[in-house]
Design an enzyme around this catalytic site. Structure first.
Site, mmCIF file in Angstrom:
data_model
loop_
_atom_site.group_PDB
_atom_site.id
_atom_site.type_symbol
_atom_site.label_atom_id
_atom_site.label_comp_id
_atom_site.label_asym_id
_atom_site.label_seq_id
_atom_site.Cartn_x
_atom_site.Cartn_y
_atom_site.Cartn_z
ATOM 1 N N MET A 64 -0.734 6.961 4.510
ATOM 2 C CA MET A 64 -2.015 7.417 3.549
ATOM 3 C C MET A 64 -1.513 8.767 3.389
ATOM 4 O O MET A 64 -2.762 8.852 2.838
ATOM 5 C CB MET A 64 -3.130 6.194 3.490
ATOM 6 C CG MET A 64 -3.498 5.364 3.910
ATOM 7 S SD MET A 64 -3.002 4.234 2.117
ATOM 8 C CE MET A 64 -3.938 4.621 0.980
ATOM 9 N N GLN A 74 0.738 -1.080 -0.164
ATOM 10 C CA GLN A 74 -0.071 -0.210 -0.533
ATOM 11 C C GLN A 74 0.725 1.176 -0.219
ATOM 12 O O GLN A 74 1.178 1.647 -1.144
ATOM 13 C CB GLN A 74 -1.211 0.150 1.707
ATOM 14 C CG GLN A 74 -1.907 1.067 1.081
ATOM 15 C CD GLN A 74 -2.941 0.577 2.089
ATOM 16 O OE1 GLN A 74 -3.841 -0.512 1.602
ATOM 17 N NE2 GLN A 74 -3.252 1.229 3.493
ATOM 18 N N ASP A 75 0.824 1.523 1.552
ATOM 19 C CA ASP A 75 2.617 2.361 1.289
ATOM 20 C C ASP A 75 3.291 2.340 1.846
ATOM 21 O O ASP A 75 3.806 1.048 3.187
ATOM 22 C CB ASP A 75 1.608 4.112 1.643
ATOM 23 C CG ASP A 75 1.143 3.748 2.874
ATOM 24 O OD1 ASP A 75 0.358 2.942 3.761
ATOM 25 O OD2 ASP A 75 1.307 4.992 3.089
ATOM 26 N N PRO A 76 4.525 2.837 2.011
ATOM 27 C CA PRO A 76 5.266 2.901 2.619
ATOM 28 C C PRO A 76 4.986 2.848 4.766
ATOM 29 O O PRO A 76 3.887 3.604 5.118
ATOM 30 C CB PRO A 76 6.753 3.783 2.991
ATOM 31 C CG PRO A 76 6.034 4.451 1.717
ATOM 32 C CD PRO A 76 4.706 4.665 1.787
ATOM 33 N N ILE A 132 1.761 3.835 -3.083
ATOM 34 C CA ILE A 132 1.863 5.142 -2.955
ATOM 35 C C ILE A 132 3.063 4.879 -2.259
ATOM 36 O O ILE A 132 3.920 4.064 -1.615
ATOM 37 C CB ILE A 132 1.173 5.598 -1.721
ATOM 38 C CG1 ILE A 132 -0.385 5.023 -2.390
ATOM 39 C CG2 ILE A 132 1.461 6.773 -1.854
ATOM 40 C CD1 ILE A 132 -1.401 5.720 -1.641
#
Length: 255
Positions: free
Chosen positions: A162, A92-94, A153
């Site tokens: 997010m 998803q994102d870091p 992302i």
């Protein structure tokens, strides 16, 4: 219809002003490996969108802590060339606490192992013979096996998961997924969690194996498609072998 025609004409007029940058120029601007830039063939419109994304991220870096560091945002592109990709694991994102290293689910060696990655190791230990969980979350050696660890992302503000979702990184990540689907054959895509599963429409399931499950986070409870017991790592290697490719050495993390 009149509005639609106006929009089409407007886009065509605007596109004349978009920059047509060389691969070297794109590399200097975005910090993405040249092999990937050649493979992706970013359009003028996509380049313009990405320049806007970088401006937003750079603005945040002025007064906020953004992860990962600029040098590591596209580490994925230097550790696994497009022609070497056999498996794509979508994140998803870091990690918003600074443990991220530019690879989905991976961390820098010095940091503790996140709970999601611990569960990934649990599933490997359960299903892959002789797998022993490593003492760190560095997954670089998987990349060299042909595993692309890709977040959709690429950056995040410290402590705010997010937070960069609306910046437009999807211009790049969706292009990577769709381009791999179009140009490559017999890849395995591992989609863990609702966010990743929503991207299945970008993948040609007639050409590739798409495996879905719940997110590996222990906070996620799913009776329908639990992560533990999904056998994705075993099924991945069976598919690769059946299609004439070398299986992934998941144990390489300890070698």
């Amino acid at each position: 219809m009149a509005l639609l025609q106006w929009m089409l004409d407007h886009v065509q007029d605007e596109e004349k002003n978009y920059e047509n940058l060389s691969i070297d120029d794109q590399h200097s601007l975005f910090g993405i490996n040249r092999d990937w830039l050649s493979f992706l063939q970013l359009s003028k419109l996509e380049i313009t969108h990405l320049k806007h994304v970088y401006k937003l991220v750079d603005n945040d870096r002025v007064h906020l802590t953004v992860h990962p560091s600029s040098d590591n945002v596209h580490a994925w592109s230097f550790l696994c060339k497009p022609t070497d990709v056999k498996v794509v694991i979508l994140g998803q994102d870091p990690y918003p606490d600074g443990r991220g290293c530019g690879l989905a689910f991976g961390t820098v060696k010095e940091c503790s192992i996140p709970e999601s990655l611990k569960n990934i190791f649990k599933e490997l230990e359960r299903s892959i013979p002789n797998f022993s969980p490593p003492d760190n979350g560095c997954l670089n050696s998987w990349c060299r096996e042909g595993v692309l660890l890709l977040n959709s992302i690429f950056t995040v503000v410290h402590g705010l998961p997010m937070s960069h979702e609306a910046f437009g990184w999807q211009t790049l990540s969706y292009k990577i997924i769709s381009r791999l689907s179009e140009q490559m054959n017999s890849l395995v895509f591992l989609l863990w969690g609702k966010h990743a599963r929503k991207l299945s429409y970008l993948i040609d399931a007639q050409k590739h194996l798409v495996l879905e499950s719940a997110h590996p986070s222990p906070k996620v409870k799913s009776a329908r498609m639990p992560f533990i017991g999904c056998n994705h790592f075993v099924r991945t290697n069976l598919f690769l072998t059946e299609h004439g490719k070398d299986p992934i050495n998941w144990n390489i993390l300890n070698e």
